[in-house]
Design a protein around this motif. Structure first.
Motif, short mmCIF file in Angstrom:
data_model
loop_
_atom_site.label_atom_id
_atom_site.label_comp_id
_atom_site.label_asym_id
_atom_site.label_seq_id
_atom_site.Cartn_x
_atom_site.Cartn_y
_atom_site.Cartn_z
N MET A 9 -10.48 -14.16 12.99
CA MET A 9 -9.62 -13.19 12.34
C MET A 9 -8.18 -13.73 12.23
SD MET A 9 -9.41 -9.11 13.05
CE MET A 9 -11.18 -8.98 13.02
N ARG A 11 -7.31 -16.85 11.86
CA ARG A 11 -7.29 -17.80 10.75
C ARG A 11 -7.22 -17.06 9.41
NH1 ARG A 11 -10.97 -20.14 14.26
NH2 ARG A 11 -12.77 -19.41 13.05
N ALA A 12 -7.96 -15.97 9.29
CA ALA A 12 -7.93 -15.18 8.06
C ALA A 12 -6.55 -14.55 7.85
CB ALA A 12 -9.01 -14.10 8.10
N ASN A 15 -4.04 -17.00 6.50
CA ASN A 15 -4.19 -17.12 5.05
C ASN A 15 -3.54 -15.94 4.34
OD1 ASN A 15 -5.21 -18.31 2.62
ND2 ASN A 15 -6.82 -16.75 2.64
N MET A 61 -6.26 -6.96 8.71
CA MET A 61 -7.41 -7.25 7.85
C MET A 61 -7.88 -5.98 7.13
SD MET A 61 -7.67 -10.43 7.88
CE MET A 61 -9.07 -10.45 6.78
N HIS A 64 -5.68 -5.62 4.17
CA HIS A 64 -6.10 -6.57 3.13
C HIS A 64 -7.34 -6.05 2.39
CE1 HIS A 64 -6.98 -10.23 1.03
NE2 HIS A 64 -8.12 -10.38 1.69
#
Length: 119
Positions: A9, A11-12, A15, A61, A64
């Motif tokens: 998570m 790493r996401a 981004n 997240m 997003h």
């Protein structure tokens, strides 16, 4: 959430922060950590993630995901983060989240979840 899941998570979210064009200091505020720690985790890999940290990652997240549902063009969702918003008394969602509290991030997520018909 396991540490491996938290690492994925993170790493996401890295981004996502790139798409939102955040400075390291802003990203560190959203994750409630010193900018130096954020830079180290970004370059060397994630350290141990606290319960609060996992909640922050999850809510970011969720934001997003909601933006991807609401806006068919990703760039519109990324722009929405900074755009003035009547719901937040004219402030952008990023400005609200940069209050630094988990509840600030959750406030933005709840707004988006309501907009998309969730919760």
């Amino acid at each position: 959430m396991t540490q491996d899941e938290a690492a994925a998570m993170f790493r996401a979210v890295l981004n996502l922060f790139g798409k939102w064009e955040l400075r390291d200091e802003q990203a560190a505020t959203l994750l409630d950590m010193p900018a130096r720690t954020y830079r180290r985790w970004k370059s060397e890999g994630l350290g141990r993630v606290s319960r609060d940290g996992r909640a922050r990652l999850s809510n970011l997240m969720g934001i997003h995901k909601a933006l991807r549902i609401i806006f068919s063009e990703g760039s519109r969702g990324y722009a929405w983060i900074r755009a003035a918003n009547d719901t937040f008394d004219g402030a952008g969602a990023l400005a609200v989240m940069l209050g630094g509290e988990l509840t600030d991030i959750m406030r933005v997520r709840r707004r988006l979840d309501a907009e998309r018909g969730g919760w």
